[in-house]
Design a protein around this motif. Structure first.
Motif, PDB file in Angstrom:
ATOM      1  N   GLY A 121       3.459  11.087  -5.579  1.00 19.12           N
ATOM      2  CA  GLY A 121       2.105  10.181  -5.560  1.00 19.12           C
ATOM      3  C   GLY A 121       2.480   8.835  -5.138  1.00 19.12           C
ATOM      4  N   PHE A 122       1.710   7.725  -5.950  1.00 18.04           N
ATOM      5  CA  PHE A 122       2.039   6.306  -5.698  1.00 18.04           C
ATOM      6  C   PHE A 122       3.065   5.738  -6.514  1.00 18.04           C
ATOM      7  CE2 PHE A 122      -1.438   7.015  -2.694  1.00 18.04           C
ATOM      8  CZ  PHE A 122      -1.122   6.029  -1.558  1.00 18.04           C
ATOM      9  N   LEU A 123       3.280   6.584  -7.676  1.00 23.55           N
ATOM     10  CA  LEU A 123       4.294   6.050  -8.723  1.00 23.55           C
ATOM     11  C   LEU A 123       5.017   7.187  -9.406  1.00 23.55           C
ATOM     12  CD1 LEU A 123       5.133   3.563 -10.763  1.00 23.55           C
ATOM     13  CD2 LEU A 123       3.225   4.386 -11.787  1.00 23.55           C
ATOM     14  N   LEU A 170      -4.510   2.877  -5.096  1.00 22.95           N
ATOM     15  CA  LEU A 170      -4.011   3.415  -3.857  1.00 22.95           C
ATOM     16  C   LEU A 170      -4.481   4.878  -3.655  1.00 22.95           C
ATOM     17  CD1 LEU A 170      -0.293   1.729  -3.752  1.00 22.95           C
ATOM     18  CD2 LEU A 170      -2.716   0.903  -2.823  1.00 22.95           C
ATOM     19  N   GLU A 171      -4.277   5.566  -4.772  1.00 23.54           N
ATOM     20  CA  GLU A 171      -4.783   6.949  -4.336  1.00 23.54           C
ATOM     21  C   GLU A 171      -6.120   7.130  -3.715  1.00 23.54           C
ATOM     22  OE1 GLU A 171      -3.295   9.851  -5.012  1.00 23.54           O
ATOM     23  OE2 GLU A 171      -1.788   9.482  -6.555  1.00 23.54           O
ATOM     24  N   ILE A 172      -7.015   6.085  -4.241  1.00 25.46           N
ATOM     25  CA  ILE A 172      -8.400   6.168  -3.785  1.00 25.46           C
ATOM     26  C   ILE A 172      -8.559   5.493  -2.104  1.00 25.46           C
ATOM     27  CG2 ILE A 172     -10.774   5.438  -4.141  1.00 25.46           C
ATOM     28  CD1 ILE A 172     -10.210   5.530  -7.008  1.00 25.46           C
ATOM     29  N   ASP A 173      -7.763   4.431  -2.022  1.00 28.33           N
ATOM     30  CA  ASP A 173      -8.005   3.574  -0.963  1.00 28.33           C
ATOM     31  C   ASP A 173      -7.097   3.917   0.259  1.00 28.33           C
ATOM     32  OD1 ASP A 173      -9.948   2.157  -2.549  1.00 28.33           O
ATOM     33  OD2 ASP A 173      -8.625   0.412  -2.805  1.00 28.33           O
ATOM     34  N   ARG A 230       0.936  -1.314  -0.023  1.00 28.42           N
ATOM     35  CA  ARG A 230       0.110  -0.127  -0.096  1.00 28.42           C
ATOM     36  C   ARG A 230       0.916   1.261   0.057  1.00 28.42           C
ATOM     37  NH1 ARG A 230      -3.744  -1.928   4.957  1.00 28.42           N
ATOM     38  NH2 ARG A 230      -4.634  -3.912   4.068  1.00 28.42           N
ATOM     39  N   ARG A 231       2.116   0.999  -0.431  1.00 27.53           N
ATOM     40  CA  ARG A 231       2.998   2.241  -0.179  1.00 27.53           C
ATOM     41  C   ARG A 231       3.528   2.572  -1.701  1.00 27.53           C
ATOM     42  NH1 ARG A 231       3.372   4.423   4.691  1.00 27.53           N
ATOM     43  NH2 ARG A 231       3.145   2.784   6.167  1.00 27.53           N
TER      44      ARG A 231
END
Length: 214
Positions: free
Chosen positions: A155-157, A142-145, A109-110
């Motif tokens: 961000g996440f990527l 992941l942005e949403i959850d 989740r990272r």
């Protein structure tokens, strides 16, 4: 990685000071992208244990064994696979594709941050873009959850690099090659940042203002 992700996602998580996963990538002689920090192989793959026979096998293909410097760019992905990290039997450097698949399978989740060390061909650069595109739907979920784990600049990527490595891989700032690759990443909404100054985007200054802030 599996054990760390399980701890981070488990009842005693999150893991303190685990902000994101970062991997360094380089291109092999046959255009594969592998996860490895050093250019030279010897520190990660010392000439001991099972690596003695592996280096002797490489020598038969014209690759001089240690103490001669052997770099990632000098070997194919298959040849690199014959070497064992720290001389530990069966422990190999993964490809970026393999690492990303394991990252997703583990349910991490990272954010995933990919640092470019050496990607020298257009096919290697396109492979990198394709792999990031394939991972982006996972990052978007992941942005949403899990918005609380989002890095404010990455961000996440994201793709990061030191300036001198980035220019060798994607062209000097303002050059035609730089515009070409910056536009491709901007179009996909993938941040491309300086690794010691995350607020500095390598896509900043595109003529059509195509960078998509995240």
């Amino acid at each position: 990685m599996q054990a760390l992700v399980e701890e981070d996602n488990g009842p005693h998580g999150p893991v303190k000071d685990l902000h994101y996963f970062e991997v360094d990538i380089q291109e092999t002689a046959d255009g594969e992208l592998v996860v490895l920090h050093d250019f030279d192989l010897l520190r990660a793959f010392p000439n001991t244990g099972p690596n003695i026979a592996a280096y002797q096998q490489l020598a038969q293909h014209g690759i001089k064994p240690p103490p001669t410097s052997v770099q990632v760019k000098d070997v194919t992905a298959a040849q690199l696979r014959t070497l064992h990290i720290a001389g530990r039997q069966g422990l190999h450097a993964p490809t970026l594709r393999e690492f990303m698949a394991a990252f997703r399978a583990a349910g991490c989740r990272r954010p995933l941050i990919v640092e470019v060390k050496k990607v020298v061909t257009d096919s290697g650069r396109m492979l990198l873009l394709q792999l990031l595109k394939e991972h982006k739907p996972y990052a978007d979920r992941l942005e949403i959850d899990h918005p609380g784990a989002r890095n404010p600049h990455l961000g996440f990527l994201a793709l990061i690099a030191f300036p001198h490595f980035y220019s060798k891989c994607f062209g000097e700032f303002g050059s035609r090659r730089w515009r070409q690759w910056s536009q491709l990443y901007a179009a996909e909404g993938i941040p491309v940042r300086c690794c010691f100054l995350e607020s500095l985007s390598y896509c900043h200054g595109l003529p059509d203002s195509q960078e998509q802030a995240r």
